[in-house]
Motif scaffolding. Structure first.
Motif, PDB file in Angstrom:
ATOM      1  N   THR A 206       0.850  -1.180   0.000  1.00 14.02           N
ATOM      2  CA  THR A 206       0.000   0.000   0.000  1.00 14.02           C
ATOM      3  C   THR A 206       0.882   1.224   0.000  1.00 14.02           C
TER       4      THR A 206
ATOM      5  N   SER B  90      -2.505   7.480 -13.358  1.00 13.31           N
ATOM      6  CA  SER B  90      -2.876   7.218 -11.972  1.00 13.31           C
ATOM      7  C   SER B  90      -4.347   7.566 -11.770  1.00 13.31           C
TER       8      SER B  90
ATOM      9  N   ASP C 160     -10.997  -1.544 -10.330  1.00 13.00           N
ATOM     10  CA  ASP C 160      -9.892  -2.493 -10.140  1.00 13.00           C
ATOM     11  C   ASP C 160      -8.789  -2.335 -11.189  1.00 13.00           C
ATOM     12  N   HIS C 161      -8.849  -1.280 -11.983  1.00  9.90           N
ATOM     13  CA  HIS C 161      -7.807  -1.024 -12.978  1.00  9.90           C
ATOM     14  C   HIS C 161      -7.342   0.430 -12.873  1.00  9.90           C
TER      15      HIS C 161
ATOM     16  N   PRO D 142      -4.494   2.535 -11.104  1.00  9.20           N
ATOM     17  CA  PRO D 142      -3.250   2.531 -10.316  1.00  9.20           C
ATOM     18  C   PRO D 142      -3.165   3.703  -9.335  1.00  9.20           C
ATOM     19  N   ARG D 143      -2.482   3.462  -8.232  1.00  9.48           N
ATOM     20  CA  ARG D 143      -2.233   4.483  -7.219  1.00  9.48           C
ATOM     21  C   ARG D 143      -0.767   4.913  -7.258  1.00  9.48           C
TER      22      ARG D 143
ATOM     23  N   ALA E 170       2.667  -0.131 -12.971  1.00  9.14           N
ATOM     24  CA  ALA E 170       1.389  -0.663 -13.427  1.00  9.14           C
ATOM     25  C   ALA E 170       1.541  -1.293 -14.804  1.00  9.14           C
TER      26      ALA E 170
ATOM     27  N   GLN F   5       0.651  -3.198 -10.349  1.00  7.66           N
ATOM     28  CA  GLN F   5      -0.711  -2.702 -10.450  1.00  7.66           C
ATOM     29  C   GLN F   5      -1.224  -2.947 -11.873  1.00  7.66           C
TER      30      GLN F   5
END
Length: 513
Positions: free
Chosen positions: A23, A390, A402-403, A405-406, A412, A443
């Motif tokens: 995380t 992002s 669910d797709h 990225p953070r 990713a 990701q």
């Protein structure tokens, strides 16, 4: 023609084993305590510290605003790391265990190392990115008549530049200048970068109504101002004389450029005879430096993140990769012109990468180079490393669940059902195993069915060579804005995975049928 590599970047390598990041990490409110110098070699066995690359990345971005500066800086870094420079115009004499690089047009770079156990036909672990960025380029004839006391500069947008985000920004000027030496008659190239903001594209106030709304005309409304000249009020300057009244320069290249700009650029590179300036390629760019932001300084705010970010991580990953005995090639390609189609000789859709691999194979093949070359391609794997989108909390509805990225989590992998990306089942399976052994998080990104994906250098390189390939990039916000955002840890997380790719590809590839 000779070329001077005159700008050094302070970006630096780090090494060590990896630690998983599941995380977004908590970061100190203080600025990074890491210097822009490389960690000591004695720390090679220490846990991988992604934050160690934050300051080096900021320094690299600050020092190298144009594609020419960025490529030059990468060359200097590779030289310092023991890589041997090559030139395409000479026969290459390569050795197993050797490390090499060369540039093309001063705006593209390929670096590679040859394993000490390498044999023709063995595979290559390749990371390809692009090092160009949206910018505005000074026109061949950039002089414009003084208008209302303002000196303006004729510029042309490169790709999607000169959009609305370019208004009211402090803009710098830099690039490369070609100068003819009076004694030798040879033409040399010098990099130049003015160290103060020079230009600005002013908005019109909303009080003026419709002209202030929407995307402004890039040719007529987005012309930078670079100075004030009220000489016409006093009868001392005629607008048509601007740019042509340089002593000894009549009829030369500089006679088509703003007089004061010529004087300033010439002064920066130590040229007194203006007519010796044969030509230049200058860019106008956002002058504000790369910096940390956020309450806990967990953001990086910068211009030109797309794609100096993956380029930086790719080179640092190569330099940090294990020196242990290897039977493969490790290759990094940084290409120009991706933002406009990659069709020029320094672009990914040229012979730049294929000719490099072919020359390496040819240096060691005793029989058919063609057969060994095709075998090499079949045994190779390409990571197309380009920044991806992002998640943006203000536009959450445009992302696929669910797709999204953070920041500060990891690289990713990008998917696209219409082949704008190279990722497929075999490549994702192999790369996922590499990420696992690198202790890195992958990701996922895929765009919604009601949107269209952008493109990368992956499909063209994979189709030209037949290499297996995947698209995997570092997330960022505000793609194609003059200022963008990525995570403080993201440069280092990119290095971590790319280092792992170079370290583990050979062993992982043997496990796949």
């Amino acid at each position: 023609m000779t070329r001077n590599i005159s700008i050094r970047s302070s970006s630096t390598p780090a090494s060590g084993t990896s630690t998983a990041v599941m995380t977004a990490p908590q970061l100190s409110s203080e600025s990074s305590s890491h210097s822009a110098e490389p960690p000591s070699a004695s720390l090679a066995a220490a846990p991988f510290d992604a934050d160690a690359y934050t300051k080096p990345f900021l320094s690299f971005m600050q020092a190298n605003p144009t594609v020419y500066h960025a490529v030059s800086a990468m060359g200097e870094k590779l030289l310092d790391a023991g890589y041997t420079p090559l030139t395409e115009r000479e026969l290459w004499k390569l050795e197993k265990g050797g490390k090499y690089f060369y540039t093309r047009n001063g705006s593209g770079l390929i670096a590679f190392s040859i394993g000490s156990s390498y044999a023709p036909g063995n595979g290559a672990a390749v990371i390809a990115s692009h090092i160009d960025a949206l910018t505005a380029k000074v026109k061949p004839v950039s002089t414009k008549p003084v208008d209302g006391g303002f000196v303006q500069l004729g510029v042309a947008q490169y790709a999607g530049a000169l959009n609305q985000t370019w208004f009211d920004r402090d803009l710098g000027i830099g690039g490369r200048v070609f100068v003819k030496d009076e004694k030798s008659g040879k033409i040399r190239e010098s990099l130049v970068k003015l160290n103060w903001p020079v230009a600005r594209i002013p908005t019109i106030a909303p009080h003026f109504g419709i002209p202030s709304e929407g995307q402004a005309n890039r040719e007529t409304r987005m012309v930078p101002i670079i100075g004030i000249d009220n000489g016409d009020l006093h009868g001392t300057v005629k607008a048509e004389e601007v740019g042509v009244n340089l002593q000894g320069a009549k009829g030369s290249f500089v006679s088509t450029q703003p007089k004061r700009l010529v004087e300033v650029i010439a002064g920066e590179i130590g040229v007194s005879d203006y007519s010796s300036i044969v030509s230049w390629e200058l860019e106008v760019f956002d002058f504000q430096g790369a910096q940390l932001g956020g309450l806990d300084k967990d953001f990086i705010f910068a211009g030109r993140i797309d794609d100096k970010l993956c380029s930086f991580a790719a080179v640092e990953g190569l330099l940090a990769s294990s020196p242990k005995d290897s039977g493969i090639l490790k290759v990094v390609g940084l290409f120009d012109d991706e933002e406009v189609g990659s069709l020029l000789r320094q672009g990914a859709n040229s012979n730049y990468l294929p000719s490099t691999i072919e020359r390496i194979v040819d240096s060691f093949a005793e029989k058919s180079t063609t057969a060994a070359l095709y075998q090499t391609y079949a045994n190779s794997f390409l990571v197309s490393a380009d920044v991806c989108h992002s998640y943006n909390p203000n536009y959450g509805d445009v992302y696929l669940k669910d797709h999204a990225p953070r920041l500060n989590v990891g690289v990713a992998v990008s998917f696209d059902s219409n082949a704008h990306m190279t990722t497929d089942g075999p490549s994702y399976s192999l790369f996922s195993e590499i990420a696992k052994r690198s202790d890195s998080v992958l990701q996922l990104f895929q765009i919604r069915n009601d949107s269209r994906s952008g493109g990368t250098v992956g499909p063209m390189l994979s189709s030209r060579t037949g290499m297996r390939a995947i698209d995997a990039g570092i997330p960022q916000l505000s793609m194609h804005s003059i200022r963008a955002t990525t995570g403080r840890l993201d440069p280092g997380l990119g290095v971590k995975l790319f280092k792992g790719f170079f370290d583990h590809f050979e062993e992982v590839d043997k496990e796949f049928a």
